[in-house]
Each structure stands twice: as structure tokens, then as C-alpha cells.
Scaffold this motif. Structure first.
Motif, PDB file in Angstrom:
ATOM      1  N   LEU A 303       0.823  -1.207   0.000  1.00  0.00           N
ATOM      2  CA  LEU A 303       0.000   0.000   0.000  1.00  0.00           C
ATOM      3  C   LEU A 303       0.860   1.262   0.000  1.00  0.00           C
ATOM      4  N   ALA A 304       1.999   1.219   0.676  1.00  0.00           N
ATOM      5  CA  ALA A 304       2.898   2.372   0.677  1.00  0.00           C
ATOM      6  C   ALA A 304       3.498   2.599  -0.708  1.00  0.00           C
ATOM      7  N   LEU A 305       3.841   1.521  -1.412  1.00  0.00           N
ATOM      8  CA  LEU A 305       4.373   1.662  -2.760  1.00  0.00           C
ATOM      9  C   LEU A 305       3.335   2.266  -3.692  1.00  0.00           C
ATOM     10  N   VAL A 306       2.100   1.798  -3.593  1.00  0.00           N
ATOM     11  CA  VAL A 306       1.036   2.327  -4.450  1.00  0.00           C
ATOM     12  C   VAL A 306       0.765   3.785  -4.135  1.00  0.00           C
ATOM     13  N   GLU A 307       0.755   4.119  -2.858  1.00  0.00           N
ATOM     14  CA  GLU A 307       0.470   5.498  -2.450  1.00  0.00           C
ATOM     15  C   GLU A 307       1.513   6.470  -2.977  1.00  0.00           C
ATOM     16  N   ASN A 308       2.737   6.021  -3.134  1.00  0.00           N
ATOM     17  CA  ASN A 308       3.815   6.898  -3.582  1.00  0.00           C
ATOM     18  C   ASN A 308       4.184   6.688  -5.048  1.00  0.00           C
ATOM     19  N   GLY A 309       3.322   6.021  -5.797  1.00  0.00           N
ATOM     20  CA  GLY A 309       3.498   5.925  -7.238  1.00  0.00           C
ATOM     21  C   GLY A 309       4.577   4.969  -7.698  1.00  0.00           C
ATOM     22  N   VAL A 310       4.944   3.988  -6.906  1.00  0.00           N
ATOM     23  CA  VAL A 310       5.959   3.011  -7.289  1.00  0.00           C
ATOM     24  C   VAL A 310       5.244   1.755  -7.798  1.00  0.00           C
ATOM     25  N   LYS A 311       5.692   1.243  -8.928  1.00  0.00           N
ATOM     26  CA  LYS A 311       5.058   0.055  -9.488  1.00  0.00           C
ATOM     27  C   LYS A 311       5.238  -1.133  -8.550  1.00  0.00           C
ATOM     28  N   VAL A 312       4.228  -1.981  -8.522  1.00  0.00           N
ATOM     29  CA  VAL A 312       4.221  -3.132  -7.616  1.00  0.00           C
ATOM     30  C   VAL A 312       4.522  -4.381  -8.418  1.00  0.00           C
ATOM     31  N   GLU A 313       5.633  -4.992  -8.135  1.00  0.00           N
ATOM     32  CA  GLU A 313       6.034  -6.251  -8.743  1.00  0.00           C
ATOM     33  C   GLU A 313       6.903  -6.998  -7.737  1.00  0.00           C
ATOM     34  N   GLU A 314       7.397  -8.155  -8.142  1.00  0.00           N
ATOM     35  CA  GLU A 314       8.154  -8.982  -7.198  1.00  0.00           C
ATOM     36  C   GLU A 314       9.383  -8.260  -6.666  1.00  0.00           C
ATOM     37  N   ASP A 315      10.120  -7.586  -7.518  1.00  0.00           N
ATOM     38  CA  ASP A 315      11.365  -6.945  -7.102  1.00  0.00           C
ATOM     39  C   ASP A 315      11.099  -5.812  -6.107  1.00  0.00           C
ATOM     40  N   THR A 316      10.133  -4.932  -6.427  1.00  0.00           N
ATOM     41  CA  THR A 316       9.877  -3.789  -5.550  1.00  0.00           C
ATOM     42  C   THR A 316       9.271  -4.228  -4.219  1.00  0.00           C
ATOM     43  N   VAL A 317       8.407  -5.241  -4.241  1.00  0.00           N
ATOM     44  CA  VAL A 317       7.809  -5.715  -2.990  1.00  0.00           C
ATOM     45  C   VAL A 317       8.864  -6.359  -2.102  1.00  0.00           C
ATOM     46  N   THR A 318       9.772  -7.137  -2.709  1.00  0.00           N
ATOM     47  CA  THR A 318      10.828  -7.778  -1.923  1.00  0.00           C
ATOM     48  C   THR A 318      11.764  -6.739  -1.316  1.00  0.00           C
ATOM     49  N   LYS A 319      12.165  -5.744  -2.112  1.00  0.00           N
ATOM     50  CA  LYS A 319      13.026  -4.682  -1.588  1.00  0.00           C
ATOM     51  C   LYS A 319      12.321  -3.890  -0.494  1.00  0.00           C
ATOM     52  N   GLY A 320      11.042  -3.572  -0.736  1.00  0.00           N
ATOM     53  CA  GLY A 320      10.297  -2.815   0.259  1.00  0.00           C
ATOM     54  C   GLY A 320      10.139  -3.571   1.563  1.00  0.00           C
ATOM     55  N   TYR A 321       9.920  -4.865   1.479  1.00  0.00           N
ATOM     56  CA  TYR A 321       9.771  -5.665   2.696  1.00  0.00           C
ATOM     57  C   TYR A 321      11.091  -5.730   3.460  1.00  0.00           C
ATOM     58  N   THR A 322      12.197  -5.906   2.738  1.00  0.00           N
ATOM     59  CA  THR A 322      13.506  -5.928   3.401  1.00  0.00           C
ATOM     60  C   THR A 322      13.783  -4.603   4.097  1.00  0.00           C
ATOM     61  N   GLU A 323      13.451  -3.499   3.428  1.00  0.00           N
ATOM     62  CA  GLU A 323      13.650  -2.186   4.022  1.00  0.00           C
ATOM     63  C   GLU A 323      12.762  -1.997   5.251  1.00  0.00           C
ATOM     64  N   ALA A 324      11.526  -2.490   5.182  1.00  0.00           N
ATOM     65  CA  ALA A 324      10.614  -2.352   6.315  1.00  0.00           C
ATOM     66  C   ALA A 324      11.099  -3.153   7.515  1.00  0.00           C
ATOM     67  N   VAL A 325      11.656  -4.333   7.278  1.00  0.00           N
ATOM     68  CA  VAL A 325      12.183  -5.149   8.373  1.00  0.00           C
ATOM     69  C   VAL A 325      13.367  -4.446   9.029  1.00  0.00           C
ATOM     70  N   GLU A 326      14.239  -3.826   8.234  1.00  0.00           N
ATOM     71  CA  GLU A 326      15.381  -3.098   8.793  1.00  0.00           C
ATOM     72  C   GLU A 326      14.924  -1.901   9.618  1.00  0.00           C
ATOM     73  N   LEU A 327      13.880  -1.201   9.130  1.00  0.00           N
ATOM     74  CA  LEU A 327      13.372  -0.060   9.886  1.00  0.00           C
ATOM     75  C   LEU A 327      12.791  -0.499  11.224  1.00  0.00           C
ATOM     76  N   SER A 328      12.115  -1.639  11.233  1.00  0.00           N
ATOM     77  CA  SER A 328      11.538  -2.132  12.490  1.00  0.00           C
ATOM     78  C   SER A 328      12.623  -2.586  13.457  1.00  0.00           C
TER      79      SER A 328
END
Length: 353
Positions: A303-328
Motif C-alpha cells: 500500500l505504501a508503494l502504491v500510495e507513492n506511485g511506485v510500481k508493484v512487482e516482485e522486485d519492488t515488494v521484496t526490496k520494500g519488505y527488506t527495508e521495512a524489516v530493517e526499519l523495524s
């Protein structure tokens, strides 16, 4: 009392100076410098150079509104999302969207639109109506899709023609409100799509959470890719999680369940032999807290990727999840919310901007 209609008053003239020249003057100078004689005067009211360049760069940076004149040059042809007013030769936008140029054809791609099915699309749908021999499925298109009872696998390895008994038991397979993943098999003349679930990868969805994104073509940030379904290893000992990105903008994130018989081992001729009644069960399996938290985190990232205009695919979701885990991990408290500025920073890290 009678109604009096007053004529609109003209707008006051804008003062010009050397520091702030009139847009028309600036635009005419840039035309002579760039030598753009082929599209000179194309854009409404001699708009600034950024708008006129939209015919050269496919208009990806400009957003047109209904009634915006795109061009008056007769060399261009009008496409979807455009019209020519009566008594005029100007191609005008009929909706809000971005300008797209294909050779000499101009069309406007809407900012928000219903999903347009294409054969082979992987879609997630919700059963909205059960009929005698078929189901009506909501796939975010302008019309409900059709799933015939002959286009599903019967449990128990039954490979035969569907009978009246199967029609009477049709609700035991799919009922109203059930979520299914299917493939677009056929398109009808009225635009409706026919679906099928004759694969071990398709069928009823369980053990997860649903998310819907909207946008161009109904898919939102979801783009067509080689893999719309994949399994990722979740953090915090949550096991494996399946992510299913429907081309129609419907998304399903669920716990990964190992199949008793892999699809490769079953083979296309023995596929129905591997179908059990559990495939059509509406009872979810047990989900531990760690798995549910990571499923929620992945949904929040998408939802954060969609809200900020980033295309949603396997690569972006995987990178986003890794980044979210590091932030947590760095934060004092594990927060699953990724909206606002937190989501914007996450999207920037994924896109590299």
C-alpha cells in the motif's frame, strides 16, 4: 422574482516585465530556437514549453483535464480519451489522464479506470452470484466475469462431463463472498471475461489477507510481470508467505501451504487426481502471531508503494519488505504502519530516488 443571468466579466490583463515575460512570448522564442516547426501550435493556447513537449515525450509528465485542447495540427489522429468538438478541428481530451502518443495517434490514458481483461491475465476475484451452471465473479472490470462449472477441477480425480448433480452441489465449490484466483480464458464481444481454475495454482483463497489497489486499467501499481505469484521467506521466524498480485489490482497475501503433490509431479493429464475436497474448504488453517504480523507488514509495504506511485512487482515488494524489516529493527518499537512520511521514505529507498 425573475432570474437575471449576468455575462462573465473578462479577466484583468496580467502585467509583464523583463523579469517575468509572458508565457506566449517565452514559448514563441523557444519554438524558434528548437526549430520545432512540426508541432508548433499543437498545444492549447500556446502553452509553455513543458506542455508542448508532451507530444514529443508521450506526455508522461503532464496531466490533462477534460476539455483540454491537445493539438490543432491536422497531422495528428485522435484515439481513446479524445474527441473533436463540433465546428472545430482541435483534438480535445475527454477525461483526466496522461497523453500517450503512438506514431501519429494521440490518446489519453485515464488516471483511474476499470480493469480491462486480457487473455492470460492472472486475476483475483470475489464470487458475487451463484447461478445454475456458473458463477459471476467481481474482478474490478466494468462487467462481472464468468466462471463456468466446466472450467474448474472436481475433487476426487473426477474427469468427466458435469451433470445435474454437480449443478446442485455448485455451492459446495464456491459460494457468495469466496475469493478465488483464476486465469482469463476468453473474452466475449460485450467485454465480459470467462475465467478458469483448471490448474493446481488456482482455486479458492484461504489463510491470508486481501488488499485492493486502484488506478490506471484497474491494476493500480500492479504491473504485468513474468511472475505474479511467488513465495518469500518472512522475517522473525514467520516461515514462508505467498504473495499473489492480481493484474486487476486485487492482491492476496497468505501463509504458504506445502502441497501434497507438486504440480510438476501431477502432470497435466493427472491434474485432477491431485485435487481433494480440501481445495474447496472455507476453513482457514492455524496462523501463528508471527506469520500474521509479517503478512500485515507485506500488505502495508504494498500500500505504501502504491500510495507513492511506485510500481508493484516482485522486485519492488521484496526490496520494500527488506527495508521495512530493517526499519523495524532499528526502531524502538516495531510499527507495522508505513503510511505518510514513513511510507514515502520507504518508496524512495525502493525506487532509488
Amino acid at each position: 422574482m425573475p432570474i437575471t443571468i449576468l455575462s462573465p466579466a473578462p479577466l484583468p490583463a496580467r502585467p509583464t516585465s523583463a523579469a517575468h515575460p509572458h508565457p506566449l512570448e517565452t514559448d514563441s522564442d523557444s519554438d524558434s530556437e528548437s526549430g520545432g516547426a512540426d508541432i508548433q501550435g499543437d498545444v492549447t493556447m500556446r502553452a509553455p514549453k513543458r506542455r508542448r513537449a508532451s507530444l514529443e515525450d508521450d506526455g508522461q509528465d503532464d496531466i490533462l483535464t477534460p476539455g483540454s485542447v491537445i493539438t490543432t495540427n491536422p497531422q495528428w489522429m485522435r484515439g481513446h480519451g479524445t474527441y473533436v468538438p463540433l465546428g472545430s478541428t482541435a483534438i480535445t481530451s475527454s477525461l483526466a489522464g496522461t497523453l500517450t502518443k503512438t506514431n501519429k495517434l494521440l490518446s489519453v490514458r485515464p488516471l483511474r479506470a476499470r480493469y480491462t481483461p486480457e487473455i492470460g491475465d492472472l486475476v483475483v476475484g470475489r464470487i458475487v452470484e451463484v447461478q445454475a451452471k456458473r458463477w459471476r465473479v467481481d474482478v474490478a472490470a466494468s462487467q462481472l466475469a464468468i466462471l463456468q462449472i466446466s472450467a474448474i477441477n472436481l475433487p476426487g480425480g473426477i474427469l468427466r462431463k458435469r451433470t445435474e448433480t454437480d449443478e446442485l452441489q455448485i455451492r459446495s465449490f464456491f459460494a457468495e463472498g469466496d475469493l478465488v484466483v483464476a486465469e482469463v480464458q476468453q473474452l466475449h464481444q460485450d467485454g465480459a471475461a470467462s475465467l478458469h481454475t483448471r490448474s493446481l495454482r488456482y482455486g479458492k483463497l484461504r489463510n491470508g489477507v486481501f488488499a485492493a489497489v486502484s488506478g490506471t486499467g484497474g491494476g493500480g501499481g500492479v504491473v504485468r510481470a513474468k511472475r505474479q505469484v511467488w513465495t518469500m521467506d518472512a522475517a522473525n521466524n514467520a516461515g514462508k508467505i505467498d504473495v499473489l498480485l492480481g493484474v486487476n489490482g486485487y492482491i492476496w497475501i497468505s501463509k504458504h501451504i506445502e502441497s501434497d503433490t507438486p504440480a510438476e509431479a501431477a502432470g497435466i493429464n493427472r491434474m485432477e487426481e491431485s485435487v481433494s475436497s480440501k481445495v474447496y474448504s472455507s476453513q482457514n488453517d492455524h496462523l501463528d502471531v508471527a506469520t500474521m504480523r509479517e503478512i500485515t507488514r507485506i500488505r502495508s509495504v504494498i500500500l505504501a508503494l502504491v500510495e507513492n506511485g511506485v510500481k508493484v512487482e516482485e522486485d519492488t515488494v521484496t526490496k520494500g519488505y527488506t527495508e521495512a524489516v530493517e526499519l523495524s529493527t532499528d526502531a524502538a518499537e516495531d510499527d507495522l504502519y508505513h503510511g505518510g512520511e514513513k511510507g514515502a521514505s520507504l518508496a524512495r529507498a525502493v525506487s532509488g530516488n
